[in-house]
Design a protein around this motif. Sequence first.
Motif, PDB file in Angstrom:
ATOM      1  N   LYS A   6       0.827  -1.203   0.000  1.00 27.44           N
ATOM      2  CA  LYS A   6       0.000   0.000   0.000  1.00 27.44           C
ATOM      3  C   LYS A   6       0.860   1.251   0.000  1.00 27.44           C
ATOM      4  O   LYS A   6       0.631   2.182  -0.780  1.00 27.44           O
ATOM      5  CB  LYS A   6      -0.916   0.007   1.231  1.00 27.44           C
ATOM      6  N   LEU A   9       3.037   1.594  -3.508  1.00 28.97           N
ATOM      7  CA  LEU A   9       2.255   1.923  -4.697  1.00 28.97           C
ATOM      8  C   LEU A   9       1.528   3.258  -4.538  1.00 28.97           C
ATOM      9  O   LEU A   9       1.405   4.030  -5.491  1.00 28.97           O
ATOM     10  CB  LEU A   9       1.265   0.807  -5.000  1.00 28.97           C
ATOM     11  N   SER A  10       1.053   3.543  -3.340  1.00 28.09           N
ATOM     12  CA  SER A  10       0.369   4.820  -3.111  1.00 28.09           C
ATOM     13  C   SER A  10       1.327   5.990  -3.273  1.00 28.09           C
ATOM     14  O   SER A  10       0.975   7.027  -3.830  1.00 28.09           O
ATOM     15  CB  SER A  10      -0.258   4.842  -1.712  1.00 28.09           C
ATOM     16  N   VAL A  13       1.954   6.834  -7.029  1.00 23.55           N
ATOM     17  CA  VAL A  13       0.857   7.589  -7.648  1.00 23.55           C
ATOM     18  C   VAL A  13       0.773   8.993  -7.061  1.00 23.55           C
ATOM     19  O   VAL A  13       0.630   9.980  -7.785  1.00 23.55           O
ATOM     20  CB  VAL A  13      -0.477   6.838  -7.459  1.00 23.55           C
ATOM     21  N   ILE A 182      -5.560  -2.550  -1.973  1.00 22.10           N
ATOM     22  CA  ILE A 182      -5.465  -1.115  -1.707  1.00 22.10           C
ATOM     23  C   ILE A 182      -6.817  -0.466  -1.943  1.00 22.10           C
ATOM     24  O   ILE A 182      -7.518  -0.790  -2.893  1.00 22.10           O
ATOM     25  CB  ILE A 182      -4.399  -0.475  -2.623  1.00 22.10           C
ATOM     26  N   LYS A 183      -7.172   0.472  -1.077  1.00 22.70           N
ATOM     27  CA  LYS A 183      -8.480   1.116  -1.175  1.00 22.70           C
ATOM     28  C   LYS A 183      -8.484   2.170  -2.268  1.00 22.70           C
ATOM     29  O   LYS A 183      -7.717   3.116  -2.233  1.00 22.70           O
ATOM     30  CB  LYS A 183      -8.832   1.765   0.172  1.00 22.70           C
ATOM     31  N   HIS A 184      -9.364   2.023  -3.214  1.00 23.20           N
ATOM     32  CA  HIS A 184      -9.642   3.017  -4.253  1.00 23.20           C
ATOM     33  C   HIS A 184      -8.393   3.538  -4.983  1.00 23.20           C
ATOM     34  O   HIS A 184      -8.248   4.741  -5.161  1.00 23.20           O
ATOM     35  CB  HIS A 184     -10.398   4.201  -3.655  1.00 23.20           C
ATOM     36  N   PRO A 185      -7.477   2.679  -5.435  1.00 21.62           N
ATOM     37  CA  PRO A 185      -6.322   3.200  -6.187  1.00 21.62           C
ATOM     38  C   PRO A 185      -6.721   3.782  -7.536  1.00 21.62           C
ATOM     39  O   PRO A 185      -6.042   4.660  -8.056  1.00 21.62           O
ATOM     40  CB  PRO A 185      -5.425   1.970  -6.357  1.00 21.62           C
ATOM     41  N   LEU A 188      -6.926   7.566  -7.634  1.00 18.80           N
ATOM     42  CA  LEU A 188      -5.670   8.300  -7.798  1.00 18.80           C
ATOM     43  C   LEU A 188      -5.206   8.279  -9.250  1.00 18.80           C
ATOM     44  O   LEU A 188      -4.680   9.268  -9.765  1.00 18.80           O
ATOM     45  CB  LEU A 188      -4.594   7.696  -6.895  1.00 18.80           C
ATOM     46  N   LEU A 285      -5.711  -2.225 -12.989  1.00 21.77           N
ATOM     47  CA  LEU A 285      -5.014  -1.044 -12.476  1.00 21.77           C
ATOM     48  C   LEU A 285      -3.816  -0.688 -13.360  1.00 21.77           C
ATOM     49  O   LEU A 285      -3.565   0.493 -13.636  1.00 21.77           O
ATOM     50  CB  LEU A 285      -4.573  -1.278 -11.036  1.00 21.77           C
TER      51      LEU A 285
END
Length: 632
Positions: A6, A9-10, A13, A182-185, A188, A285
């Motif tokens: 998480k 990758l977060s 972005v 992951i939540k809501h990627p 982003l 994704l």
Amino acid sequence: MLKNKKIFLSLIVLIFVLSFFVFKHFFSVFYFQNDLNRITLNIETSQKQEILACFDNNCDNMTFKNDVYSYKLNQQNPLFYKNYSNIELVFEKYPKFNNITFFDGNKFKYFKQNDVIINKIDFNDSIKYSINLPFKTNSKSAFKQFAVYFETIFYNWYFYLFFYVALVFYLIKFPFSNEFKIKHPIFLIILLGTFLRLSHINYVPLWNDELYTLCVISENGKNVFQNLYFDPGNPPLFFFLSNLWLKFFNSNIILIRLLPAIIGILGIYLTYFFTKKVLNNKTALFASFLYSINIFIILESNEIRSYILSMTLILACSYLFYRLYQNFNSKNLTYYFLIATLLSNCHYYCVLYVLSNMILGGFIFKNSKEKLKFLILNFFSLLTFLIYFILTYQNSLSEKFNTWLVQPNLEVILNHISFYFGNVIFFIISIGFLVFMLTKLDKKEKQIVSYMTYSIAFVFLSAFIISFVVKPILFERYFCIFLPFLIIITSIFLTYDYKTKFKPLIIIAVLLFSINAPKYENFNLFSNIEYLAKYIKNDYKNYSTDYDIYYLIPDNIKYLNYYNLPKDKAIVTNCPINESYELILDIIKYSNKKKIVIYFSETFINKDIIHNLHPKKIETTILPIYKISVIK
């Protein structure tokens, strides 16, 4: 492990998105490099003399071409962006010039002799003459300069390569399942794609095809239907939607281009939705991310043309075709029919794509009733295009229409390959890799890759045959409508679990392919009358009434409305390049003045003009302008 994924990758972005938003207002370079970055200085002089020096950026290598000094300041690498506070030119003799033009990205500066001050200076122990151009070209505060330097990092593909390689090694070290947690990627990714589509929406001037669209959709009164439905090269759907949009948003170029930008943003989500429903979240994704940053798709999202609409509708149509294959019912069939009908009125290649689905459906649907329903509804979808074709075929099949398209030969095929794959060798490797992977993929992945490959091949072969038998319609750019397919196939290969020590090399090769193909060079290939119009409007004031001033405008006299140019001196032509010499001779022959000046873009240049008329070449950042002066 999940927490690390998480965070990693977060951050990737977020660093893209936040950095763009923070420094958006200080941007000075175009996304992923473009010729529009080049700064060009031109001095049109009536006096053959050398420029001794050009200060503030070591521009002492100016060249002399047909009474025009030209210098392109080096802006190839944005990491070495130069700040221009002023430009000083030093002459041997007292300078006499017609004009000085300065092109800075999308900015245009024009100076006549009485606009500048000429000073005597001491240069190398002798008296010379100096001109300081009276403007601040790119002068910035220290903070703004830092912002430019920092932000240009994100507009350099090497920066993305670093993150790509980091992501590859992460995938190698930490293999994970097909479902991200992951939540809501996707939010982003859409945010990143939205910014990239809006940040430079008004940076590039309207070029010829966009001006043509604007002219068609802005007609009022009785000619609306005729303009929307009688254009020989473009089915009416995008014209129709743009015409409706223009009724509400017609104030500036940003609002006009907002329609394709919104369609482009929708395409990001459709790429994700389609790939997730058919395959898995991980591949979805990656596909949506590659779609959001693809340079070609971003620029098509900033053009008032039908290509981005075609890409989006093809995604929707392919998903509905898959739904029909999985569950044939009236609801899915109705949705498919509506999208297929829209596609049939969007682009000639989209018609061929719908036809490919129709033929494929005739084989894969086993139930005779289902097959008959599918074939009938596809027939009616194509019939809506047939109505348009009957109304326009005389013009579209005319020898005078689209004369720049040629019958397919080896060079045309190689151009298509190099446009999307870089070169023939990489194309052969890609095809070999595709065939090899078909034996490795699971059933769903194999079906999707086979379907998308079949669709592209069918349209290419059909266009190839039509080009031979009827009229040439093959052109590299037209196949951009299948870029979503190429991106989804790339993402499937990217997320495959390669059980080999060469896994890093395979993944890096796929990633590099995704950012390097195709090459978008639209502003070099097509004439753009933005600077031609600006140059003419400023320059023709220099001439007395003894001169007759003409200019060649491609395609449509209505373009002049956009630039407020007088129509009585415009020569509108869509003729092949080899006819432009005769056209210019007619202008000279029938002019009632003894002195004539003719402006035209490089599109209309040929050997006869160069040999007999000796045009001056005026460099611009998009396409050179030529000016012929004739004394009768």
